[in-house]
Design a protein around this motif. Sequence first.
Motif, PDB file in Angstrom:
ATOM      1  N   PRO A  38       0.822  -1.214   0.000  1.00 51.16           N
ATOM      2  CA  PRO A  38       0.000   0.000   0.000  1.00 51.16           C
ATOM      3  C   PRO A  38       0.860   1.269   0.000  1.00 51.16           C
ATOM      4  CG  PRO A  38      -0.697  -1.513   1.735  1.00 51.16           C
ATOM      5  CD  PRO A  38       0.591  -2.039   1.184  1.00 51.16           C
ATOM      6  N   ILE A  39       0.594   2.126  -0.980  1.00 51.55           N
ATOM      7  CA  ILE A  39       1.349   3.377  -1.145  1.00 51.55           C
ATOM      8  C   ILE A  39       0.368   4.542  -1.078  1.00 51.55           C
ATOM      9  CG2 ILE A  39       2.859   4.730  -2.644  1.00 51.55           C
ATOM     10  CD1 ILE A  39       3.590   2.040  -4.047  1.00 51.55           C
ATOM     11  N   GLY A  40       0.597   5.442  -0.142  1.00 52.26           N
ATOM     12  CA  GLY A  40      -0.237   6.631  -0.040  1.00 52.26           C
ATOM     13  C   GLY A  40       0.171   7.666  -1.075  1.00 52.26           C
ATOM     14  N   THR A  41      -0.823   8.219  -1.740  1.00 53.38           N
ATOM     15  CA  THR A  41      -0.605   9.305  -2.689  1.00 53.38           C
ATOM     16  C   THR A  41      -1.578  10.429  -2.350  1.00 53.38           C
ATOM     17  OG1 THR A  41      -2.177   8.392  -4.299  1.00 53.38           O
ATOM     18  CG2 THR A  41       0.136   7.746  -4.552  1.00 53.38           C
ATOM     19  N   VAL A  42      -1.337  11.590  -2.926  1.00 56.93           N
ATOM     20  CA  VAL A  42      -2.260  12.707  -2.742  1.00 56.93           C
ATOM     21  C   VAL A  42      -3.093  12.836  -4.009  1.00 56.93           C
ATOM     22  CG1 VAL A  42      -2.493  15.184  -2.331  1.00 56.93           C
ATOM     23  CG2 VAL A  42      -0.751  13.871  -1.108  1.00 56.93           C
ATOM     24  N   ARG A  43      -4.387  12.786  -3.825  1.00 59.37           N
ATOM     25  CA  ARG A  43      -5.345  12.861  -4.926  1.00 59.37           C
ATOM     26  C   ARG A  43      -5.081  14.107  -5.769  1.00 59.37           C
ATOM     27  NH1 ARG A  43      -9.328  12.655  -1.670  1.00 59.37           N
ATOM     28  NH2 ARG A  43      -9.359  10.413  -1.444  1.00 59.37           N
ATOM     29  N   GLY A  44      -4.990  13.909  -7.078  1.00 62.37           N
ATOM     30  CA  GLY A  44      -4.808  15.029  -7.992  1.00 62.37           C
ATOM     31  C   GLY A  44      -3.364  15.364  -8.300  1.00 62.37           C
ATOM     32  N   VAL A  65      -5.351  10.131  -0.887  1.00 57.70           N
ATOM     33  CA  VAL A  65      -5.998  10.927   0.163  1.00 57.70           C
ATOM     34  C   VAL A  65      -5.893  12.398  -0.224  1.00 57.70           C
ATOM     35  CG1 VAL A  65      -5.555   9.234   1.992  1.00 57.70           C
ATOM     36  CG2 VAL A  65      -3.890  11.051   1.555  1.00 57.70           C
ATOM     37  N   ALA A  66      -6.440  13.263   0.617  1.00 61.83           N
ATOM     38  CA  ALA A  66      -6.497  14.690   0.304  1.00 61.83           C
ATOM     39  C   ALA A  66      -5.181  15.435   0.537  1.00 61.83           C
ATOM     40  CB  ALA A  66      -7.615  15.354   1.105  1.00 61.83           C
ATOM     41  N   LEU A  72       1.105  10.865   6.035  1.00 62.86           N
ATOM     42  CA  LEU A  72       2.168  10.727   7.038  1.00 62.86           C
ATOM     43  C   LEU A  72       1.614  10.203   8.361  1.00 62.86           C
ATOM     44  CD1 LEU A  72       4.271  13.906   6.211  1.00 62.86           C
ATOM     45  CD2 LEU A  72       4.645  11.533   5.457  1.00 62.86           C
ATOM     46  N   LEU A  73       0.413  10.620   8.715  1.00 66.86           N
ATOM     47  CA  LEU A  73      -0.208  10.074   9.925  1.00 66.86           C
ATOM     48  C   LEU A  73      -0.537   8.593   9.750  1.00 66.86           C
ATOM     49  CD1 LEU A  73      -2.453  13.089  10.919  1.00 66.86           C
ATOM     50  CD2 LEU A  73      -0.552  12.133  12.257  1.00 66.86           C
TER      51      LEU A  73
END
Length: 113
Positions: A38-44, A65-66, A72-73
């Motif tokens: 799982p890799i977090g990205t910022v939408r857009g 996510v936004a 980071l959290l």
Amino acid sequence: MAALLTLCKQCCRQHAHLAYHRYDPVEWDKLTDLKGIPIGTVRGYLNSVEFDRLAAENILTVRPVATDNINLLKLAAHRLRLAVVDLYDLHYLLETDPDLVEERKKDKKGPHY
């Protein structure tokens, strides 16, 4: 100061790296090595052509996510293994975001597993 979150290689656009929790490092050589993680990205946000293509083809497991703060959290809580983040944003947020500053304080006491 011990770093709660650590950067590994540059992955995408200039200054964008993959951040990981220091107690849960991820080793990789090419983006396809990250399949299933799982890799977090910022939408857009645009990343690299290759990263975005692999994400669109569901080879990379992205969790958009936004904001960077949210990613980071999630890393700090071990809800993600990696997050795409700008090098300068990471350092700024770790120093100024109240929730991340609090996580860093907790981290100085050791890992919470």
